[in-house]
Design a protein around this motif. Structure first.
Motif, short mmCIF file in Angstrom:
data_model
loop_
_atom_site.label_atom_id
_atom_site.label_comp_id
_atom_site.label_asym_id
_atom_site.label_seq_id
_atom_site.Cartn_x
_atom_site.Cartn_y
_atom_site.Cartn_z
N THR A 1 3.80 -39.14 2.06
CA THR A 1 2.75 -39.76 1.26
C THR A 1 3.34 -40.38 0.00
O THR A 1 4.30 -39.86 -0.59
CB THR A 1 1.65 -38.74 0.88
OG1 THR A 1 2.26 -37.60 0.30
CG2 THR A 1 0.85 -38.32 2.10
N THR B 1 3.29 -29.35 -6.15
CA THR B 1 3.91 -30.67 -6.13
C THR B 1 4.84 -30.78 -7.32
O THR B 1 4.57 -30.21 -8.39
CB THR B 1 2.88 -31.83 -6.17
OG1 THR B 1 3.60 -33.07 -6.31
CG2 THR B 1 1.88 -31.70 -7.29
N GLY B 2 5.91 -31.52 -7.15
CA GLY B 2 6.84 -31.78 -8.25
C GLY B 2 6.31 -32.88 -9.16
O GLY B 2 6.97 -33.25 -10.13
N SER C 1 5.84 -34.76 9.54
CA SER C 1 5.75 -36.04 10.25
C SER C 1 7.17 -36.60 10.38
O SER C 1 7.61 -37.40 9.56
CB SER C 1 4.85 -37.00 9.50
OG SER C 1 3.58 -36.43 9.34
N SER D 1 9.98 -30.38 -0.59
CA SER D 1 8.71 -30.91 -0.08
C SER D 1 8.53 -30.48 1.37
O SER D 1 9.24 -30.96 2.27
CB SER D 1 8.70 -32.45 -0.12
OG SER D 1 9.13 -32.94 -1.37
N PRO D 2 7.55 -29.59 1.66
CA PRO D 2 7.27 -29.28 3.07
C PRO D 2 6.65 -30.49 3.74
O PRO D 2 5.78 -31.15 3.17
CB PRO D 2 6.24 -28.14 2.99
CG PRO D 2 6.27 -27.65 1.58
CD PRO D 2 6.71 -28.81 0.75
N LYS E 1 6.41 -36.29 -4.77
CA LYS E 1 7.66 -36.33 -5.54
C LYS E 1 8.84 -36.51 -4.59
O LYS E 1 9.81 -37.21 -4.91
CB LYS E 1 7.78 -35.03 -6.35
CG LYS E 1 8.99 -34.93 -7.23
CD LYS E 1 9.15 -36.10 -8.18
CE LYS E 1 8.49 -35.90 -9.50
NZ LYS E 1 8.65 -37.04 -10.44
N GLY E 2 8.74 -35.91 -3.41
CA GLY E 2 9.83 -36.02 -2.44
C GLY E 2 10.09 -37.47 -2.05
O GLY E 2 11.25 -37.90 -1.97
N LYS F 1 10.44 -24.95 -7.27
CA LYS F 1 10.02 -24.63 -5.89
C LYS F 1 10.89 -23.52 -5.28
O LYS F 1 10.40 -22.75 -4.47
CB LYS F 1 10.08 -25.89 -5.02
CG LYS F 1 9.16 -27.04 -5.51
CD LYS F 1 7.91 -27.15 -4.69
CE LYS F 1 7.11 -28.38 -5.06
NZ LYS F 1 7.28 -29.49 -4.16
N LYS G 1 -5.07 -34.79 -5.21
CA LYS G 1 -4.46 -33.50 -4.86
C LYS G 1 -5.00 -32.40 -5.77
O LYS G 1 -5.22 -31.28 -5.33
CB LYS G 1 -2.94 -33.58 -5.02
CG LYS G 1 -2.26 -34.28 -3.85
CD LYS G 1 -0.76 -34.17 -3.99
CE LYS G 1 -0.07 -34.43 -2.69
NZ LYS G 1 1.39 -34.46 -2.83
C1 FMN Z 1 3.40 -27.56 6.85
C2 FMN Z 1 3.18 -28.80 6.01
C3 FMN Z 1 3.39 -30.04 6.55
C4 FMN Z 1 3.22 -31.19 5.77
N1 FMN Z 1 3.51 -32.41 6.30
C5 FMN Z 1 3.56 -33.49 5.48
C6 FMN Z 1 4.05 -34.73 5.97
O1 FMN Z 1 4.44 -34.87 7.12
N2 FMN Z 1 4.11 -35.77 5.09
C7 FMN Z 1 3.72 -35.64 3.78
O2 FMN Z 1 3.81 -36.62 3.02
N3 FMN Z 1 3.23 -34.49 3.31
C8 FMN Z 1 3.16 -33.41 4.11
N4 FMN Z 1 2.70 -32.21 3.62
C9 FMN Z 1 2.16 -32.17 2.25
C10 FMN Z 1 3.28 -32.12 1.19
O3 FMN Z 1 3.97 -30.90 1.30
C11 FMN Z 1 2.64 -32.28 -0.19
O4 FMN Z 1 2.30 -33.64 -0.36
C12 FMN Z 1 3.49 -31.78 -1.33
O5 FMN Z 1 2.81 -31.99 -2.54
C13 FMN Z 1 4.83 -32.48 -1.40
O6 FMN Z 1 5.53 -31.97 -2.51
P1 FMN Z 1 6.13 -32.97 -3.60
O7 FMN Z 1 4.98 -33.77 -4.19
O8 FMN Z 1 6.78 -32.09 -4.62
O9 FMN Z 1 7.09 -33.85 -2.86
C14 FMN Z 1 2.81 -31.07 4.40
C15 FMN Z 1 2.58 -29.79 3.87
C16 FMN Z 1 2.77 -28.67 4.66
C17 FMN Z 1 2.54 -27.31 4.05
#
Ligand code: FMN
Length: 220
Positions: A63, A98-99, A50, A46-47, A67-68, A118, A107
């Motif tokens: 958020t 997203t996972g 914050s 998960s990128p 998935k993270g 990923k 989204k």
């Molecule tokens: C550079 C960058 C910074 C991000 N910063 C955040 C963050 O701080 N917090 C967050 O919840 N999502 C952040 N996102 C969005 C998550 O990457 C996004 O929700 C993604 O779907 C997470 O993957 P996952 O659902 O597989 O965990 C960011 C994305 C990018 C590309």
């Protein structure tokens, strides 16, 4: 809770600034790739950005629908992988992934897709961790293995029903890894002439600039 905070009724004149209402408040923090364990034992990436650190703690804003976050709260083990600026295309390659399956509707509307692989999608290489189960990302010069201590909702009046609801995750760093070429030989110090984080500044990627000087507490 706290009583209502009294605000200044008549702000003083200010010719040096103008008032704006930005859509995001991201003045600049490092990009972190959080690796976490999926239910099937695979590792999700998960990128995020914050994040802040103090002593052995890291605090992350994730958020609620990511998935993270789900994996971090369930498994309580994560790795914070810090990419260098040259890796930004690999980060961006999974920015819309997203996972989560199905993809949360808010989204999906802006082009996110379910991405279960990923590592493959980004071109990053998985590397086994030393003390936690999620894998590390080999290309990232700094990696923190960490265990989640507490996860809570933001305070105040943040509406939980908003799709962008988030949680605050506090984790303890239990192992730090660094590429040897950014470590001052024979020490535990990162060579700041050789390491640059990838920064996320108002939704743009940046490296850092020149070394401007050091604080009085700097040991090197
Ligand atoms: C550079 C960058 C910074 C991000 N910063 C955040 C963050 O701080 N917090 C967050 O919840 N999502 C952040 N996102 C969005 C998550 O990457 C996004 O929700 C993604 O779907 C997470 O993957 P996952 O659902 O597989 O965990 C960011 C994305 C990018 C590309």
């Amino acid at each position: 809770m706290f009583p209502c905070i009294e605000r200044i009724a008549e702000p003083p004149p200010d010719d040096a600034h103008i008032e704006i209402a930005p859509t995001v408040l991201y003045v600049g923090t490092p990009v972190v790739l959080i690796t976490s364990l999926n239910l099937d034992g695979t590792t999700n990436i998960s990128p995020m950005s914050s994040v802040w650190m103090l002593f052995d703690r890291v605090v992350l804003g994730m958020t609620s629908t990511s998935k993270g976050r789900e994996n971090a709260v369930r498994n309580r083990q994560i790795v914070l992988n810090f990419p260098s600026p040259d890796l930004w295309p690999k980060v961006e390659a999974i920015a819309r992934g997203t996972g989560c399956n199905p993809v949360p509707p808010h989204k999906e509307k802006i082009g996110y897709k379910f991405e279960p692989e990923k590592f493959e999608a980004s071109g990053f290489t998985p590397q086994a961790s030393a003390v936690v189960r999620p894998q590390r990302i080999a290309e990232c010069p700094i990696q923190f293995e960490a265990e989640v201590i507490v996860c809570h909702d933001p305070g105040g009046d943040w509406p939980k029903e908003r799709p962008e609801a988030f949680q605050i995750i506090e984790a303890r760093v239990v192992r730090v890894h660094a590429h040897p070429d950014i470590v001052i030989p024979g020490t535990n110090h990162i060579d700041t002439a050789k390491w640059q984080p990838l920064l996320y500044v108002f939704r743009h990627y940046f490296g850092t600039g020149f070394d401007l000087g050091r604080t009085f507490k700097s040991e090197i």
